[in-house]
Design an enzyme around this catalytic site. Sequence first.
Site, PDB file in Angstrom:
ATOM      1  N   ASP A 130       0.858  -1.199   0.000  1.00  0.00           N
ATOM      2  CA  ASP A 130       0.000   0.000   0.000  1.00  0.00           C
ATOM      3  C   ASP A 130       0.892   1.248   0.000  1.00  0.00           C
ATOM      4  O   ASP A 130       1.654   1.464   0.945  1.00  0.00           O
ATOM      5  CB  ASP A 130      -0.883   0.031   1.256  1.00  0.00           C
ATOM      6  N   LYS A 132      -7.241   3.081  -3.054  1.00  0.00           N
ATOM      7  CA  LYS A 132      -7.602   3.127  -1.622  1.00  0.00           C
ATOM      8  C   LYS A 132      -7.818   4.578  -1.235  1.00  0.00           C
ATOM      9  O   LYS A 132      -7.083   5.458  -1.693  1.00  0.00           O
ATOM     10  CB  LYS A 132      -6.442   2.473  -0.840  1.00  0.00           C
ATOM     11  N   LYS A 192     -10.573  -0.046  -1.947  1.00  0.00           N
ATOM     12  CA  LYS A 192     -10.338  -0.182  -0.503  1.00  0.00           C
ATOM     13  C   LYS A 192     -10.602   1.139   0.216  1.00  0.00           C
ATOM     14  O   LYS A 192      -9.755   2.029   0.189  1.00  0.00           O
ATOM     15  CB  LYS A 192      -8.893  -0.648  -0.245  1.00  0.00           C
TER      16      LYS A 192
HETATM   17  O1  LIG Z   1      -5.106   1.476   6.075  1.00  0.00           O
HETATM   18  C1  LIG Z   1      -5.728   1.468   7.084  1.00  0.00           C
HETATM   19  C2  LIG Z   1      -5.921   2.603   7.982  1.00  0.00           C
HETATM   20  O2  LIG Z   1      -4.716   3.129   8.451  1.00  0.00           O
HETATM   21  C3  LIG Z   1      -6.755   2.188   9.148  1.00  0.00           C
HETATM   22  O3  LIG Z   1      -7.293   3.294   9.757  1.00  0.00           O
HETATM   23  P1  LIG Z   1      -8.070   3.161  11.155  1.00  0.00           P
HETATM   24  O4  LIG Z   1      -7.006   2.918  12.187  1.00  0.00           O
HETATM   25  O5  LIG Z   1      -8.753   4.481  11.320  1.00  0.00           O
HETATM   26  O6  LIG Z   1      -9.017   2.010  11.060  1.00  0.00           O
END
Ligand SMILES: O=C[C@H](O)COP(=O)(O)O
Length: 288
Positions: free
Chosen positions: A134, A197, A233
């Site tokens: 990513d 994403k 995503k």
């Molecule tokens: O890629 C994923 C994100 O960093 C997750 O974010 P979050 O901690 O707000 O769920």
Amino acid sequence: MKSINGFERKFADEEVKEAIENVQNKYAGYRNDETLELAFSCIDLTTLNSTDTESRGKQFADNVSNFSIQFPGLANVGAICVYPKLVPVVRKNLKAEGVNIAAVSAGFPSSMTFADVKVMETKKTVELGADEIDIVISIGDFLAGDYEFVFDEIKQLKEACGDAHLKVILETGALKTPEAIWKASLIAMHAGADFIKTSTGKMEPAATLEAAWVMTTAIRHYSEETGRKVGFKPAGGISTADEALQYLTVVDEVLGKEWMNNQLFRIGASRLANNLLTELVGEEVKYF
Ligand SMILES: O=C[C@H](O)COP(=O)(O)O
């Protein structure tokens, strides 16, 4: 490929507003065990803290590995998503079939490092065992209008991934307008992204339904033009079953059932898994 200057589309405020109202009106109809389990199986179970340690990486891998013993009959998460440093410990300890290892790379979350460092970090992370990478687009260059630079960099990182899948984070909260989100989506897909994403989860606003609708509409447009299916995503701030179902509804409405699986849909989240499990099991679960 069309020239990058051709990646333009205007959005009327009403068009986006109506699409989101439609999703808000429909998502409750998706609330059933089958769809909640589908949402669970699409989670990229994420830990992206500067305080993360090898033991946290091992704990994550162990929890996912033991999931089918603790919750027999339920589908596991789609992937574990960590910083590059934790990839070896997750690779060593992850025993669950079909669960991928995703890692953020290329100067995540700011993307403010040198192109050769981004390539090196990405290659090394894949060599150490990541199945998915990513990365964040160079947001400042995008906003300054240097679209060629953004495109070339993603292309280079796609090459650096080898067989690993590339997810490209647009950081839609920084791009702000539907027009900019549309353009960044098309640049990322034409440069080779396997997934696009929404957000890093490190800035506000993170994922929004508006951004999701624009991005999925861009994915549909790109798929109609090229025949290639790119995944979607949403990530950042998604923690409740209702929110997960709303994003699934966007995907179903815009892209249809072909995208309703963890090959083409993921939810990046650090706090969602227990809440979905709680709904599925019918009592409070604090497993992850
Ligand atoms: O890629 C994923 C994100 O960093 C997750 O974010 P979050 O901690 O707000 O769920």
